[in-house]
Design an enzyme around this catalytic site. Sequence first.
Site, PDB file in Angstrom:
ATOM      1  N   PHE A 182       0.839  -1.198   0.000  1.00  0.00           N
ATOM      2  CA  PHE A 182       0.000   0.000   0.000  1.00  0.00           C
ATOM      3  C   PHE A 182       0.875   1.249   0.000  1.00  0.00           C
ATOM      4  O   PHE A 182       2.050   1.216   0.365  1.00  0.00           O
ATOM      5  CB  PHE A 182      -0.971   0.005   1.188  1.00  0.00           C
ATOM      6  CG  PHE A 182      -0.319   0.118   2.541  1.00  0.00           C
ATOM      7  CD1 PHE A 182      -0.118   1.360   3.138  1.00  0.00           C
ATOM      8  CD2 PHE A 182       0.095  -1.019   3.232  1.00  0.00           C
ATOM      9  CE1 PHE A 182       0.479   1.474   4.387  1.00  0.00           C
ATOM     10  CE2 PHE A 182       0.688  -0.918   4.482  1.00  0.00           C
ATOM     11  CZ  PHE A 182       0.882   0.336   5.066  1.00  0.00           C
ATOM     12  N   CYS A 183       0.272   2.347  -0.450  1.00  0.00           N
ATOM     13  CA  CYS A 183       0.948   3.637  -0.541  1.00  0.00           C
ATOM     14  C   CYS A 183      -0.125   4.713  -0.479  1.00  0.00           C
ATOM     15  O   CYS A 183      -1.270   4.424  -0.135  1.00  0.00           O
ATOM     16  CB  CYS A 183       1.771   3.721  -1.827  1.00  0.00           C
ATOM     17  SG  CYS A 183       0.800   3.399  -3.322  1.00  0.00           S
ATOM     18  N   THR A 184       0.200   5.938  -0.830  1.00  0.00           N
ATOM     19  CA  THR A 184      -0.757   7.033  -0.675  1.00  0.00           C
ATOM     20  C   THR A 184      -1.980   6.869  -1.575  1.00  0.00           C
ATOM     21  O   THR A 184      -3.112   6.842  -1.092  1.00  0.00           O
ATOM     22  CB  THR A 184      -0.080   8.384  -0.987  1.00  0.00           C
ATOM     23  OG1 THR A 184       1.080   8.515  -0.180  1.00  0.00           O
ATOM     24  CG2 THR A 184      -1.031   9.539  -0.700  1.00  0.00           C
TER      25      THR A 184
END
Length: 247
Positions: A182-184
């Site tokens: 996951f990331c922004t």
Amino acid sequence: MKTVLNISAYLFTPITDREQLRPVLRARAEAAGLKGTILLAEEGINMFLAGDPDSVRGFVVELREDPRFAGLTTKESWSAEQPFRKLLVKLKREIIRMDHPTIRPLEERAPAVEPRTLKRWLDQGHDDAGREIVMLDTRNAFEVDYGTFAGAVDWRIERFTHFPEAASTHREALEGKTVVSFCTGGIRCEKAAIYLREDGIDALQLEGGILGYFEHVGQDHYDGECFVFDEREALAPDLSPRGGNAL
């Protein structure tokens, strides 16, 4: 009252005329009074824009009229003031730099898990096959310090180009588990998931990233805020800017 619409969006799609497209998009965005950043690369588009709601949405609608961008989806949030100082339209080698040319999301995406499905997995402590879940934060260390999923793996990378080396170092800890990168907003974790899968790890990307999770789920299983690259600094799980309240 928060009346400025902020959007983030990206799409991996072939762009062979980015030099010609750049002034066209700049002119459209300027005419709409938008500020922010649009990145164009041969592999796709990445943008963060803010302005009057009708103007922002109108810009996106017009962009989607180009068949290459028909699948573009946006994540929306609000602010009381314009969070960007100017408009930039840049040409880049990659819309998110990884320096690993074999990773080409425009050819095939990694499998994704929807936010509500991920919440259910985290609620029950395993995926639907009964496998252990590893939440893998693919962002830079300073971003992680603003907030992340409870118990997430954080390799303390300083920039995304360090991800492949970190993944190789920690590969053994991921084997036999369901890894959710996951990331922004989804762009880094999409490339990360492809890289891991090519290395034999069962990795999924979180659809829409943290901001997508906030939009569809909220704060469940997430501690803190999400850093964003504009003057709002960070967003709470209700998508309100640091120190503010949701619209």
